[in-house]
Motif scaffolding. Sequence first.
Motif, PDB file in Angstrom:
ATOM      1  N   ARG A 293      28.874  39.371  47.218  1.00 25.28           N
ATOM      2  CA  ARG A 293      29.408  39.056  46.578  1.00 25.28           C
ATOM      3  C   ARG A 293      31.010  38.585  46.602  1.00 25.28           C
ATOM      4  O   ARG A 293      31.723  39.617  47.392  1.00 25.28           O
ATOM      5  CB  ARG A 293      29.204  39.980  45.148  1.00 25.28           C
ATOM      6  CG  ARG A 293      30.211  38.479  43.949  1.00 25.28           C
ATOM      7  CD  ARG A 293      30.067  39.811  42.909  1.00 25.28           C
ATOM      8  NE  ARG A 293      28.495  39.778  41.943  1.00 25.28           N
ATOM      9  CZ  ARG A 293      28.135  38.284  41.758  1.00 25.28           C
ATOM     10  NH1 ARG A 293      29.013  37.573  41.471  1.00 25.28           N
ATOM     11  NH2 ARG A 293      26.588  38.166  41.490  1.00 25.28           N
TER      12      ARG A 293
ATOM     13  N   ASP B  41      26.367  29.943  42.188  1.00 27.36           N
ATOM     14  CA  ASP B  41      27.626  30.123  41.050  1.00 27.36           C
ATOM     15  C   ASP B  41      26.601  30.459  39.491  1.00 27.36           C
ATOM     16  O   ASP B  41      25.712  30.352  39.689  1.00 27.36           O
ATOM     17  CB  ASP B  41      28.260  28.992  40.843  1.00 27.36           C
ATOM     18  CG  ASP B  41      29.090  28.659  42.233  1.00 27.36           C
ATOM     19  OD1 ASP B  41      28.615  27.818  43.225  1.00 27.36           O
ATOM     20  OD2 ASP B  41      29.829  29.902  42.292  1.00 27.36           O
TER      21      ASP B  41
ATOM     22  N   THR C 134      34.422  31.704  46.022  1.00 26.59           N
ATOM     23  CA  THR C 134      34.281  32.749  45.354  1.00 26.59           C
ATOM     24  C   THR C 134      32.694  32.538  44.680  1.00 26.59           C
ATOM     25  O   THR C 134      32.708  32.046  43.734  1.00 26.59           O
ATOM     26  CB  THR C 134      35.369  33.247  43.934  1.00 26.59           C
ATOM     27  OG1 THR C 134      36.706  33.731  44.553  1.00 26.59           O
ATOM     28  CG2 THR C 134      34.631  34.513  42.580  1.00 26.59           C
TER      29      THR C 134
ATOM     30  N   PHE D 165      35.748  41.017  49.565  1.00 26.82           N
ATOM     31  CA  PHE D 165      37.271  40.612  49.516  1.00 26.82           C
ATOM     32  C   PHE D 165      37.675  39.564  50.173  1.00 26.82           C
ATOM     33  O   PHE D 165      38.296  40.656  50.830  1.00 26.82           O
ATOM     34  CB  PHE D 165      38.348  41.510  48.137  1.00 26.82           C
ATOM     35  CG  PHE D 165      37.366  42.205  46.829  1.00 26.82           C
ATOM     36  CD1 PHE D 165      36.298  42.960  48.058  1.00 26.82           C
ATOM     37  CD2 PHE D 165      37.361  41.915  46.043  1.00 26.82           C
ATOM     38  CE1 PHE D 165      35.303  44.317  46.565  1.00 26.82           C
ATOM     39  CE2 PHE D 165      36.318  42.074  44.728  1.00 26.82           C
ATOM     40  CZ  PHE D 165      35.635  43.653  45.050  1.00 26.82           C
TER      41      PHE D 165
ATOM     42  N   THR E  11      35.098  37.814  46.870  1.00 27.90           N
ATOM     43  CA  THR E  11      36.120  37.306  45.568  1.00 27.90           C
ATOM     44  C   THR E  11      36.739  37.257  46.453  1.00 27.90           C
ATOM     45  O   THR E  11      37.470  37.642  46.971  1.00 27.90           O
ATOM     46  CB  THR E  11      35.814  38.504  44.941  1.00 27.90           C
ATOM     47  OG1 THR E  11      34.220  38.682  43.938  1.00 27.90           O
ATOM     48  CG2 THR E  11      37.308  37.769  43.560  1.00 27.90           C
TER      49      THR E  11
ATOM     50  N   TYR F 284      30.163  43.476  49.034  1.00 28.60           N
ATOM     51  CA  TYR F 284      31.079  43.473  47.922  1.00 28.60           C
ATOM     52  C   TYR F 284      31.552  42.982  49.764  1.00 28.60           C
ATOM     53  O   TYR F 284      32.621  43.120  50.386  1.00 28.60           O
ATOM     54  CB  TYR F 284      31.620  43.815  47.232  1.00 28.60           C
ATOM     55  CG  TYR F 284      30.708  44.086  45.823  1.00 28.60           C
ATOM     56  CD1 TYR F 284      29.716  45.229  46.314  1.00 28.60           C
ATOM     57  CD2 TYR F 284      30.237  43.542  45.344  1.00 28.60           C
ATOM     58  CE1 TYR F 284      28.934  45.884  45.456  1.00 28.60           C
ATOM     59  CE2 TYR F 284      29.097  43.920  44.059  1.00 28.60           C
ATOM     60  CZ  TYR F 284      28.639  45.156  43.900  1.00 28.60           C
ATOM     61  OH  TYR F 284      28.286  45.426  42.955  1.00 28.60           O
TER      62      TYR F 284
END
Lengths: 118, 114
Positions: free
Chosen positions: A114, A38, A86, A12, A116, A10
């Motif tokens: 992933r 997506d 994203t 960010f 974001t 993950y």
Amino acid sequence: DGGITQSPKYLFRKEGQNVTLSCEQNLNHDAMYWYRQDPGQGLRLIYYSQIVNDFQKGDIAEGYSVSREKKESFPLTVTSAQKNPTAFYLCASSIDSTSGGPRTDTQYFGPGTRLTVL
Amino acid sequence: GEDVEQSLFLSVREGDSSVINCTYTDSSSTYLYWYKQEPGAGLQLLTYIFSNMDMKQDQRLTVLLNKKDKHLSLRIADTQTGDSAIYFCAETNRLASNTGKLIFGQGTTLQVKP
């Protein structure tokens, strides 16, 4: 264990920042690929590389950059120019040779990262 | 350019057979693949078929290829809850691209109800 690893799982990012996603394989594969996924869509090819020190744009390369300095590594940088970053990013590799066939063209995937944007 | 289409959703009862369909436009596809993706994970290769074959069976999986209609299907016998996932169809045409690039469908979400 042979395989493809991606890190981090993950990630960010704040708007305006560049981030680099890692992809490493110890399968001795020549070709490596980056895809974006997506929701409700298939995989779209960002960049691919068939040999070290060479890579080609895929269908959605704008806002991304890659390097292939080593056979086992194919990092992807998501730049601030990518307007909607994203997504779930998948790396894959294949044996790839000029002869073609399922043994050489079958792609094996990493677990994904992933990303974001906050 | 080449295109691969799949229906987006399929729901079946545990123990039933599932049939996931795929159509493609590239008449000179060389290999067609089925991949499975579980939630939050990468893609796992299930099977592939060469374009000059009509059928391939591998345990609970049967792949049927109708090259005339450019239609590919994946049948899962005795579907289990562990089969719940997204299934992607993909094709490659090395003769045209001189690469192993895959063209993917949008994926079919298989829901298996107990």
